[in-house]
Design a protein around this motif. Structure first.
Motif, PDB file in Angstrom:
ATOM      1  N   ASP A  90       0.829  -1.210   0.000  1.00 58.90           N
ATOM      2  CA  ASP A  90       0.000   0.000   0.000  1.00 58.90           C
ATOM      3  C   ASP A  90       0.864   1.263   0.000  1.00 58.90           C
ATOM      4  O   ASP A  90       0.534   2.259  -0.654  1.00 58.90           O
ATOM      5  CB  ASP A  90      -0.929   0.003   1.213  1.00 58.90           C
ATOM      6  N   GLN A  93       2.234   1.786  -3.496  1.00 58.53           N
ATOM      7  CA  GLN A  93       1.214   2.352  -4.393  1.00 58.53           C
ATOM      8  C   GLN A  93       1.022   3.848  -4.136  1.00 58.53           C
ATOM      9  O   GLN A  93       0.879   4.630  -5.079  1.00 58.53           O
ATOM     10  CB  GLN A  93      -0.114   1.611  -4.189  1.00 58.53           C
ATOM     11  N   ALA A  94       1.026   4.230  -2.844  1.00 51.81           N
ATOM     12  CA  ALA A  94       0.874   5.650  -2.498  1.00 51.81           C
ATOM     13  C   ALA A  94       2.064   6.463  -2.995  1.00 51.81           C
ATOM     14  O   ALA A  94       1.904   7.596  -3.474  1.00 51.81           O
ATOM     15  CB  ALA A  94       0.717   5.804  -0.989  1.00 51.81           C
ATOM     16  N   ARG A  96       3.971   5.770  -5.600  1.00 57.99           N
ATOM     17  CA  ARG A  96       3.928   5.859  -7.060  1.00 57.99           C
ATOM     18  C   ARG A  96       2.854   6.826  -7.561  1.00 57.99           C
ATOM     19  O   ARG A  96       2.902   7.275  -8.713  1.00 57.99           O
ATOM     20  CB  ARG A  96       3.706   4.463  -7.664  1.00 57.99           C
ATOM     21  N   ARG A  97       1.880   7.143  -6.704  1.00 57.01           N
ATOM     22  CA  ARG A  97       0.855   8.111  -7.110  1.00 57.01           C
ATOM     23  C   ARG A  97       1.356   9.556  -7.034  1.00 57.01           C
ATOM     24  O   ARG A  97       0.707  10.472  -7.564  1.00 57.01           O
ATOM     25  CB  ARG A  97      -0.403   7.946  -6.255  1.00 57.01           C
ATOM     26  N   GLU A  98       2.504   9.739  -6.362  1.00 59.94           N
ATOM     27  CA  GLU A  98       3.084  11.083  -6.258  1.00 59.94           C
ATOM     28  C   GLU A  98       4.007  11.336  -7.462  1.00 59.94           C
ATOM     29  O   GLU A  98       4.936  10.566  -7.700  1.00 59.94           O
ATOM     30  CB  GLU A  98       3.894  11.210  -4.956  1.00 59.94           C
ATOM     31  N   ASP A  99       3.729  12.396  -8.212  1.00 55.82           N
ATOM     32  CA  ASP A  99       4.520  12.682  -9.411  1.00 55.82           C
ATOM     33  C   ASP A  99       6.007  12.827  -9.085  1.00 55.82           C
ATOM     34  O   ASP A  99       6.862  12.395  -9.867  1.00 55.82           O
ATOM     35  CB  ASP A  99       4.015  13.966 -10.081  1.00 55.82           C
ATOM     36  N   LYS A 102       7.342   9.020  -8.272  1.00 57.22           N
ATOM     37  CA  LYS A 102       7.000   7.821  -9.043  1.00 57.22           C
ATOM     38  C   LYS A 102       8.206   7.161  -9.711  1.00 57.22           C
ATOM     39  O   LYS A 102       8.146   5.982 -10.076  1.00 57.22           O
ATOM     40  CB  LYS A 102       5.931   8.149 -10.086  1.00 57.22           C
TER      41      LYS A 102
END
Length: 243
Positions: A90, A93-94, A96-99, A102
């Motif tokens: 988790d 995933q969090a 990788r959601r940050e530009d 990532k």
């Protein structure tokens, strides 16, 4: 000299370990590694391994780790898989959601690889993996490979004193013992939680069976009650006729 700066973010303590000297003395920017692990023993052990060559940030869970990564933008994230609140998957995933994060290299670590593969099938994509317990050289090698940096100069054979060789060996043994102990504890916790979960499942099955039996008995009682009501009504009608 190692300097410890205690930072506070949203009421949570984040520990920052910075090694002064090393590559920075040669005019090169020191790479930063963020260690996210709920075990203080593992965090301190990894920090001691990396302190000679990297600046180290520490976070005790995935939520604090994510906030630390967003604020300091480390060059690499060393991420434990089994953690409370947010596990390694988790947290990854969090991240990788940050530009801004990532493309940050992530090295996942766990002494329970089967738990990793149960959620993320091999071959792993988007992160590297190192299994606990690991030796210091193995950890440094994977980090250098991910960061594409050259290892520091290793002393020529025979240049180290016997005392230093013994200390190095003791440090290596201590590293493996800490991880081994942590791994045993983790496996015991996972085993006990699994047993508790199995008991809960059995209890839920038993409860469902009891509820089904109770529903059946209730239906039978209602049916018999309706039958008795009809009989009572018939008796009343007979009594009226006789009266």
């Amino acid at each position: 000299m190692i300097v410890l700066d205690l930072l506070f973010e949203s009421g949570e303590q984040i520990e920052r370990v910075q090694k002064l000297g090393g590559w920075s003395t040669f005019g090169m920017a020191t790479k930063t590694v963020l260690v996210i692990d709920d075990s203080i023993m593992i965090r301190k052990m990894v920090a001691s391994i990396l302190a000679d060559q990297f600046e180290v940030l520490e976070a005790k869970d995935g939520m604090i780790g994510l906030e630390t990564a967003k604020k300091y933008h480390p060059d690499l994230i060393l991420l434990d898989f089994v953690m409370p609140k947010m596990d390694g998957y988790d947290t990854l995933q969090a991240i990788r959601r940050e530009d801004s994060l990532k493309n940050t290299p992530v090295l996942m670590m766990s002494g329970l690889k089967e738990q990793v593969t149960s959620r993320i099938p091999e071959p792993f994509v988007g992160f590297d993996f190192i299994e606990k317990p690991f030796e210091a050289d193995a950890l440094l090698s994977q980090i250098r490979k991910a960061l594409q940096v050259t290892p520091r100069v290793v002393p020529e054979p025979g240049s180290e004193s016997n005392t230093q060789l013994v200390l190095n060996k003791l440090t290596a043994i201590e590293t493996l013992l800490i991880q081994g102990t942590e791994n045993l504890i983790q496996r015991e916790v996972v085993s006990r939680l699994s047993n508790i979960n199995q008991r809960l499942v059995r209890q839920e099955v038993c409860s469902a069976n009891l509820e089904a039996q109770l529903a059946k008995l209730t239906s039978e009682v209602e049916r018999h009650t309706r039958g008795l009501a009809l009989i009572v009504n018939e008796l009343r009608q007979i009594r009226k006729l006789l009266g």
